[in-house]
Design an enzyme around this catalytic site. Structure first.
Site, short mmCIF file in Angstrom:
data_model
loop_
_atom_site.label_atom_id
_atom_site.label_comp_id
_atom_site.label_asym_id
_atom_site.label_seq_id
_atom_site.Cartn_x
_atom_site.Cartn_y
_atom_site.Cartn_z
N ASP A 18 65.55 30.90 50.07
CA ASP A 18 66.09 30.53 48.76
C ASP A 18 66.17 29.01 48.60
O ASP A 18 66.31 28.30 49.59
CB ASP A 18 67.49 31.16 48.62
CG ASP A 18 67.97 31.18 47.18
OD1 ASP A 18 67.16 30.93 46.27
OD2 ASP A 18 69.17 31.43 46.97
N ASN A 66 62.79 39.58 40.44
CA ASN A 66 62.05 38.34 40.15
C ASN A 66 61.02 38.49 39.03
O ASN A 66 60.57 37.49 38.46
CB ASN A 66 61.35 37.79 41.41
CG ASN A 66 62.29 37.10 42.37
OD1 ASN A 66 62.02 36.99 43.56
ND2 ASN A 66 63.42 36.62 41.88
C1 FPP Z 1 63.67 31.35 46.03
O1 FPP Z 1 63.65 30.11 45.45
C2 FPP Z 1 62.39 31.74 46.47
C3 FPP Z 1 61.63 32.79 46.01
C4 FPP Z 1 61.50 33.24 44.60
C5 FPP Z 1 60.89 33.56 46.98
C6 FPP Z 1 60.25 32.76 48.06
C7 FPP Z 1 58.90 32.32 47.69
C8 FPP Z 1 58.17 31.46 48.42
C9 FPP Z 1 58.63 30.85 49.69
C10 FPP Z 1 56.82 31.09 47.94
C11 FPP Z 1 55.85 32.22 47.96
C12 FPP Z 1 55.86 32.96 49.24
C13 FPP Z 1 54.77 33.37 49.88
C14 FPP Z 1 54.91 34.15 51.14
C15 FPP Z 1 53.42 33.09 49.40
P1 FPP Z 1 64.27 30.02 44.00
O2 FPP Z 1 63.18 29.79 43.04
O3 FPP Z 1 65.09 31.24 43.73
O4 FPP Z 1 65.19 28.77 44.17
P2 FPP Z 1 66.44 28.40 43.24
O5 FPP Z 1 67.49 29.46 43.51
O6 FPP Z 1 66.83 27.05 43.75
O7 FPP Z 1 65.95 28.39 41.83
#
Ligand code: FPP
Length: 249
Positions: A18, A66
Site C-alpha cells: 500500500d 480496486n
Molecule cells: C496500493 O497503492 C497499491 C495497489 C493498488 C496494489 C499494488 C500494485 C502494485 C505494486 C503495482 C502493480 C503490481 C504488479 C504485481 C504488477 P495505492 O494506490 O492504494 O496507494 P494510496 O493508498 O497511497 O493511494
C-alpha cells in the site's frame, strides 16, 4: 541492517502493498508513477524472499474493490500487470519460482489471463518459492464462493452437511493447497486487513510498516523479519504451555 535468524523465517509471507499513490503525491508525480515504482519494489522483494528460501509469498496486487478506481488508473494497473508477468517470466524460471494467481480471474481482461495462464504453465514444475498474486481478490467473496460451492456439492450428494468442518471448508478456498500465512506485512501506515485473506489470517502475525510500498526495501524487509522473530506465536495457548511443553489438559 537488522539482524535475524535465517533458519526461522516465515514459511508463508503475505503482503498488502500500500501507499503507491501517496508516494507519488509526495513527489508531485502522477499516481501511475507510484505504481511503476511499486513494481520495482515487487521485483526486489520477490528476489530477496526467493533468495531467503521463503516457501510462499502472496502479494495483494489488485483487490475486487480496486475496479472502482478511475478507469485510467485501472487500465494503467492492468497494463503494468501484463508487462510484469511477461517480463518476470525469465527471472521466475532462473530463480526456480512457481507462479500462481488467486482471485476472480473471470473479471480480468482476456489478454492478461492468457499471459497469466502461460506463466503458470511454464513455471508449474519449478520447485522453489510459490509466488502468488491476488488479483481481483476479495476475502469475503472468496468465503461466499466457497460456501456456494459446498452447497452445490451437498445438493449433488458429493458431501454430507455433517462433513463440513474447518478442514473441508479450507479445501474450497483459492488457497486450498497452501499453508496459512505466518506473517503479514502491510505498508504505508494503514492498520487494516482490507478484505485480504480473511479466513487464512486467523493466527497470522501482523506487521504494519509506516513506509510507502515504493520505498519498502531490503532493509525494511529485514526489519520486519527481525520483529517477526521477537513474536511468540501461541495459537490460543498460554506462554507457559509453550515454554515448558505443559499439556493442554
Ligand atoms: C496500493 O497503492 C497499491 C495497489 C493498488 C496494489 C499494488 C500494485 C502494485 C505494486 C503495482 C502493480 C503490481 C504488479 C504485481 C504488477 P495505492 O494506490 O492504494 O496507494 P494510496 O493508498 O497511497 O493511494
Amino acid at each position: 541492517m537488522h539482524r535475524f535468524d535465517k533458519s526461522s523465517l516465515p514459511h508463508h509471507l503475505a503482503v498488502i502493498m500500500d501507499g503507491n499513490g501517496r508516494w507519488a503525491k509526495q513527489q508531485m508525480l502522477k499516481r501511475i508513477v507510484g505504481h511503476q515504482k511499486g513494481v520495482e519494489t515487487v521485483r526486489l522483494i520477490v528476489e530477496e524472499c526467493s533468495k531467503l528460501e521463503i516457501a510462499y509469498l502472496t502479494l495483494f496486487a489488485f483487490s475486487a474493490e480496486n475496479w472502482l478506481r478511475p478507469k485510467t488508473e485501472v487500465k494503467a494497473l492492468m497494463a503494468l500487470l501484463k508487462k510484469f508477468v511477461r517480463s518476470e517470466l525469465g527471472r521466475m524460471m532462473s530463480n526456480n519460482i512457481r507462479f500462481n494467481v488467486i482471485g476472480n480471474r473471470t473479471e480480468l481482461p482476456a489478454d492478461i489471463n492468457a499471459e497469466i495462464s502461460a506463466a503458470i504453465a511454464k513455471t508449474e514444475t519449478n520447485t522453489g518459492m510459490l509466488l502468488t498474486l491476488a488479483l481481483s481478490y476479495g476475502g469475503r467473496q472468496e468465503i461466499a464462493g466457497a460456501a456456494r460451492k459446498i452447497a452445490c456439492d451437498v445438493a449433488a450428494g458429493n458431501i454430507k452437511p455433517e462433513e463440513i468442518d474447518e478442514k473441508t471448508f479450507n479445501n474450497y478456498l483459492y488457497t486450498a493447497a497452501m499453508p496459512e500465512p505466518d506473517f503479514l506485512i502491510r505498508t504505508s501506515g494503514e492498520m487494516r486487513i482490507s478484505n485480504f485473506l480473511l479466513w487464512q489470517l486467523a493466527y497470522t502475525e501482523l506487521y504494519f510498516s509506516d513506509v510507502n510500498w515504493p520505498d519498502f526495501d531490503k532493509k525494511e524487509l529485514y526489519k520486519a523479519f527481525h520483529h517477526y522473530q521477537s513474536r511468540e506465536r501461541r495459537f490460543g495457548k498460554t506462554s507457559d504451555q509453550l515454554q515448558t511443553g505443559m499439556p493442554t489438559a
